[in-house]
Structure formats: structure tokens, C-alpha cells
Design a protein around this motif. Sequence first.
Motif, PDB file in Angstrom:
ATOM      1  N   THR A   1       0.832  -1.197   0.000  1.00 33.82           N
ATOM      2  CA  THR A   1       0.000   0.000   0.000  1.00 33.82           C
ATOM      3  C   THR A   1       0.868   1.249   0.000  1.00 33.82           C
ATOM      4  OG1 THR A   1      -1.738   1.202   1.206  1.00 33.82           O
ATOM      5  CG2 THR A   1      -0.145  -0.018   2.528  1.00 33.82           C
ATOM      6  N   HIS A   2       0.310   2.343  -0.536  1.00 33.03           N
ATOM      7  CA  HIS A   2       0.944   3.663  -0.429  1.00 33.03           C
ATOM      8  C   HIS A   2       0.407   4.427   0.781  1.00 33.03           C
ATOM      9  CE1 HIS A   2       3.015   3.632  -4.288  1.00 33.03           C
ATOM     10  NE2 HIS A   2       1.931   3.176  -4.851  1.00 33.03           N
ATOM     11  N   ASP A   3      -0.624   3.907   1.394  1.00 34.99           N
ATOM     12  CA  ASP A   3      -1.352   4.634   2.431  1.00 34.99           C
ATOM     13  C   ASP A   3      -0.710   4.382   3.792  1.00 34.99           C
ATOM     14  OD1 ASP A   3      -3.199   5.680   4.223  1.00 34.99           O
ATOM     15  OD2 ASP A   3      -4.938   5.009   3.054  1.00 34.99           O
ATOM     16  N   VAL A   4       0.117   5.326   4.249  1.00 25.31           N
ATOM     17  CA  VAL A   4       0.815   5.147   5.524  1.00 25.31           C
ATOM     18  C   VAL A   4      -0.162   5.170   6.699  1.00 25.31           C
ATOM     19  CG1 VAL A   4       3.072   5.980   4.737  1.00 25.31           C
ATOM     20  CG2 VAL A   4       1.369   7.617   5.595  1.00 25.31           C
ATOM     21  N   ASP A   5      -1.244   5.931   6.589  1.00 27.99           N
ATOM     22  CA  ASP A   5      -2.236   5.959   7.659  1.00 27.99           C
ATOM     23  C   ASP A   5      -2.919   4.602   7.791  1.00 27.99           C
ATOM     24  OD1 ASP A   5      -1.808   8.681   8.313  1.00 27.99           O
ATOM     25  OD2 ASP A   5      -3.063   9.285   6.620  1.00 27.99           O
ATOM     26  N   LEU A   6      -3.252   3.991   6.668  1.00 30.22           N
ATOM     27  CA  LEU A   6      -3.841   2.653   6.679  1.00 30.22           C
ATOM     28  C   LEU A   6      -2.856   1.651   7.270  1.00 30.22           C
ATOM     29  CD1 LEU A   6      -5.932   0.501   5.874  1.00 30.22           C
ATOM     30  CD2 LEU A   6      -4.882   0.474   3.594  1.00 30.22           C
ATOM     31  N   ALA A   7      -1.599   1.745   6.859  1.00 24.37           N
ATOM     32  CA  ALA A   7      -0.588   0.813   7.363  1.00 24.37           C
ATOM     33  C   ALA A   7      -0.456   0.908   8.875  1.00 24.37           C
ATOM     34  CB  ALA A   7       0.752   1.088   6.695  1.00 24.37           C
ATOM     35  N   LEU A   8      -0.396   2.131   9.398  1.00 25.55           N
ATOM     36  CA  LEU A   8      -0.244   2.324  10.834  1.00 25.55           C
ATOM     37  C   LEU A   8      -1.453   1.793  11.593  1.00 25.55           C
ATOM     38  CD1 LEU A   8       1.507   3.566  13.108  1.00 25.55           C
ATOM     39  CD2 LEU A   8       0.200   5.681  12.802  1.00 25.55           C
ATOM     40  N   ARG A   9      -2.628   1.995  11.023  1.00 27.67           N
ATOM     41  CA  ARG A   9      -3.865   1.567  11.673  1.00 27.67           C
ATOM     42  C   ARG A   9      -4.051   0.057  11.626  1.00 27.67           C
ATOM     43  NH1 ARG A   9      -9.628   2.745   8.658  1.00 27.67           N
ATOM     44  NH2 ARG A   9     -10.898   1.257   9.833  1.00 27.67           N
ATOM     45  N   TRP A  10      -3.666  -0.553  10.521  1.00 26.36           N
ATOM     46  CA  TRP A  10      -4.052  -1.940  10.248  1.00 26.36           C
ATOM     47  C   TRP A  10      -2.977  -2.969  10.577  1.00 26.36           C
ATOM     48  CZ3 TRP A  10      -1.744  -5.130   6.533  1.00 26.36           C
ATOM     49  CH2 TRP A  10      -2.391  -6.359   6.309  1.00 26.36           C
ATOM     50  N   ALA A  11      -1.727  -2.656  10.324  1.00 22.00           N
ATOM     51  CA  ALA A  11      -0.674  -3.666  10.348  1.00 22.00           C
ATOM     52  C   ALA A  11      -0.051  -3.864  11.727  1.00 22.00           C
ATOM     53  CB  ALA A  11       0.412  -3.303   9.343  1.00 22.00           C
ATOM     54  N   ASP A  12       0.508  -5.056  11.938  1.00 29.41           N
ATOM     55  CA  ASP A  12       1.375  -5.321  13.087  1.00 29.41           C
ATOM     56  C   ASP A  12       2.804  -4.913  12.763  1.00 29.41           C
ATOM     57  OD1 ASP A  12      -0.735  -6.742  14.456  1.00 29.41           O
ATOM     58  OD2 ASP A  12      -0.294  -8.470  13.175  1.00 29.41           O
ATOM     59  N   GLU A  13       3.215  -5.238  11.537  1.00 28.87           N
ATOM     60  CA  GLU A  13       4.583  -5.017  11.098  1.00 28.87           C
ATOM     61  C   GLU A  13       4.574  -4.264   9.771  1.00 28.87           C
ATOM     62  OE1 GLU A  13       6.308  -8.882  10.783  1.00 28.87           O
ATOM     63  OE2 GLU A  13       5.729  -9.446  12.825  1.00 28.87           O
ATOM     64  N   ALA A  14       5.697  -3.624   9.491  1.00 26.32           N
ATOM     65  CA  ALA A  14       5.863  -2.947   8.204  1.00 26.32           C
ATOM     66  C   ALA A  14       7.130  -3.442   7.540  1.00 26.32           C
ATOM     67  CB  ALA A  14       5.919  -1.433   8.393  1.00 26.32           C
TER      68      ALA A  14
ATOM     69  N   ARG B   1      -4.494   6.226  16.560  1.00 30.38           N
ATOM     70  CA  ARG B   1      -4.058   6.042  15.172  1.00 30.38           C
ATOM     71  C   ARG B   1      -5.115   6.440  14.163  1.00 30.38           C
ATOM     72  NH1 ARG B   1      -0.355   0.494  15.153  1.00 30.38           N
ATOM     73  NH2 ARG B   1       0.987   1.111  16.880  1.00 30.38           N
ATOM     74  N   THR B   2      -6.315   6.756  14.642  1.00 25.31           N
ATOM     75  CA  THR B   2      -7.395   7.190  13.763  1.00 25.31           C
ATOM     76  C   THR B   2      -8.089   8.382  14.407  1.00 25.31           C
ATOM     77  OG1 THR B   2      -9.080   5.805  14.806  1.00 25.31           O
ATOM     78  CG2 THR B   2      -7.777   4.798  13.029  1.00 25.31           C
ATOM     79  N   PRO B   3      -8.840   9.183  13.638  1.00 22.13           N
ATOM     80  CA  PRO B   3      -9.607  10.280  14.241  1.00 22.13           C
ATOM     81  C   PRO B   3     -10.565   9.803  15.330  1.00 22.13           C
ATOM     82  CG  PRO B   3      -9.490  10.562  11.869  1.00 22.13           C
ATOM     83  CD  PRO B   3      -8.906   9.210  12.163  1.00 22.13           C
ATOM     84  N   GLU B   4     -11.139   8.617  15.136  1.00 23.25           N
ATOM     85  CA  GLU B   4     -12.063   8.080  16.144  1.00 23.25           C
ATOM     86  C   GLU B   4     -11.332   7.792  17.448  1.00 23.25           C
ATOM     87  OE1 GLU B   4     -13.638   7.707  12.176  1.00 23.25           O
ATOM     88  OE2 GLU B   4     -11.756   6.944  13.034  1.00 23.25           O
TER      89      GLU B   4
ATOM     90  N   LEU C   1       8.002   8.569   1.525  1.00 18.54           N
ATOM     91  CA  LEU C   1       6.720   8.386   2.192  1.00 18.54           C
ATOM     92  C   LEU C   1       6.521   9.520   3.182  1.00 18.54           C
ATOM     93  CD1 LEU C   1       6.995   4.559   3.004  1.00 18.54           C
ATOM     94  CD2 LEU C   1       5.601   5.583   1.190  1.00 18.54           C
ATOM     95  N   ARG C   2       5.280   9.935   3.369  1.00 18.37           N
ATOM     96  CA  ARG C   2       5.014  10.995   4.334  1.00 18.37           C
ATOM     97  C   ARG C   2       4.826  10.396   5.722  1.00 18.37           C
ATOM     98  NH1 ARG C   2      -0.198  11.174   5.909  1.00 18.37           N
ATOM     99  NH2 ARG C   2      -1.795  10.179   4.611  1.00 18.37           N
ATOM    100  N   ARG C   3       4.910  11.237   6.730  1.00 26.00           N
ATOM    101  CA  ARG C   3       4.686  10.804   8.100  1.00 26.00           C
ATOM    102  C   ARG C   3       3.203  10.505   8.295  1.00 26.00           C
ATOM    103  NH1 ARG C   3       6.179  15.118  12.486  1.00 26.00           N
ATOM    104  NH2 ARG C   3       8.245  14.769  11.559  1.00 26.00           N
ATOM    105  N   PRO C   4       2.851   9.388   8.922  1.00 25.89           N
ATOM    106  CA  PRO C   4       1.432   9.092   9.155  1.00 25.89           C
ATOM    107  C   PRO C   4       0.779  10.129  10.070  1.00 25.89           C
ATOM    108  CG  PRO C   4       2.779   7.139   9.506  1.00 25.89           C
ATOM    109  CD  PRO C   4       3.720   8.293   9.373  1.00 25.89           C
ATOM    110  N   TRP C   5      -0.497  10.333   9.845  1.00 24.75           N
ATOM    111  CA  TRP C   5      -1.283  11.259  10.668  1.00 24.75           C
ATOM    112  C   TRP C   5      -1.187  10.889  12.137  1.00 24.75           C
ATOM    113  CZ3 TRP C   5      -5.373  10.351  13.947  1.00 24.75           C
ATOM    114  CH2 TRP C   5      -6.138  11.460  14.331  1.00 24.75           C
TER     115      TRP C   5
END
Length: 290
Positions: A208-221, A275-278, A249-253
Motif C-alpha cells: 500500500t501507499h497509504d501510511v495511515d492505513l498501514a499504521l492503523r491496520w498492520a502489526d509489522e511494516a 491512530r485514527t480520528p475516532e 513516504l510521508r509521516r502518518p497522521w
Amino acid sequence: MTSQDPTTAQGSTPVVELVGAGFAYEDGPAVLSGVDFAVAEGRAIALLGRNGSGKTTLLRLLSGGLRCGSGSLRLDGAEVAYDRRGLTRLRTTVQLVVQDPDDQLFAASVAQDVSFGPMNLGLPEEEVRLRVSEALEALDIVALADRPTHLLSYGQRKRAAIAGAVAMRPRVLIMDEPTAGLDPHGQERLLDALRRLREGGTTVVMATHDVDLALRWADEAAVLAPSGLHTGPVADLLADDALLAAARLRRPWGTAVARLLRAHGLLGAGAAEPRTPEELDAFTGALVTE
């Protein structure tokens, strides 16, 4: 190059592993060189890197679609043989879902498409039906079983393509940019489906290119940079500014928010980061009530 040892981390041999892997397309420069990448059981791994960094090539090496020019591919610790028997064993363990579902779907209906892989394994008809039913349910597309594939929406085609891979009951599911082209609702439905698959024991690797998704979803990168492939806990790698800059890559939100909260003394060392707005809403709400 940095890496962790999944054998040590998980107490078992990696399911699938590239060791010193290199690859170059015909008449072209090396795309990958000396790559070590191990996928341990039960993990969610995000593969990140700029366009042209070799993400898709790495996924195809890992799934046997391409053969290592150097180094080796190992399955349960044993080197994969690129003959019929070896590739069949690999592809019943590791399944790749490509980025464009139209490159994967070809049958007249969803159920027919999902049944193709199990039928090619020579399974009894009853077993094929069971696998198709399980895969459709896992991807929440039971109602689409008889729908012609050309009448599906883009998000539905994505989930149908994944269902075809899931019907093979792989231990490792590899996906190339699965959320690309999906609207927010479509992304959430797909992530819900992936959560159910993981709860059922499937290991998932996602480019993925989505660093926010990666941070939210993954255990490892696993981050592809000019210096090589860097692997480790997702929060650690995506907080490495030098690595992110090298990989473009940009810094995740979520990382930026956590730094701000810590700078103001609102987030203690070792505390869970929103890791998310919620999650940020819940965190700030808890602060207000304290």
C-alpha cells in the motif's frame, strides 16, 4: 538494511521467506537485490515504498509468480522447487491478489470465478461448494454469488477477486494495493473482511501507499528504500523520519498526532497512541472527563 527475525519473534519457522533474493527484468537493471523478507504466521504486514521501488515484484517473488534471479524462496523452511509439484504446494499455501480485479476475474458469475481454483485442485464437488460458500461469506458477497462479474461495482470486483484467493484456503494472503480506487465505505468493508480472515487464522501481507492505513491496520511494516528492505514493528518504522524521507513516504497522521500529544505532556511513555480520528476523539474525551 534492517530486519527482525520472525523465527525468534514468533517461535516458529516463517511460513514463506525470501532469502538474499534478487531480481531483474530482461535487459533491465536489478529491481531487488539481497532481499531478506520473512512472513511469520498470524501477522498483518504492510509493504510500503515509492512507485518503482519493487513492491509488486517482491510480492510476485513471494507468491512464485516470478522466480528469484538470485537467492531463494522458502516455504516452511524448505527451498521451493519451481516444478509442478513445488508450485502447487506453494500456491495452496500462498495466494496473490493483484491490484486490478479485472486482471483476475474471468468467469461468467462470481460463484463460478471463486470456484475455479478449488476445481483446479481436483477437489470433490461438495468440497468445492463448501469452499466457495465460505469465501463468499468471508468477503460478505453471498448475495452476489450468481451476479455476472461484468455487472459488479469496482469494490464488489475487488472483494470477488479476494474471495477467489480465499477459496484456496491459503495460510498467507498477499494483496497488491487492495484499497486503491475504493471510496471510504468500500475501504471499511474490505478492512472488515480482512479482519474476519485474520481472526480465522489467515496471515495477510498488503502492499500500500497509504501510511495511515498501514499504521492503523498492520502489526509489522516492510519499507522498500534505496538502502534495501527495512522491516519491524509498524509504529517504529513509520516514526523513522529518515527512512520515510528515503522511501519518499510521508509521516502518518497518527504519528504526528502522538508527537504533538507527547510534546504537551498529554501522552505518557508507553501509552497507546491514537491512530485514527475516532481513537483521538475517544482519547480527548477521556481527558475531558478526568
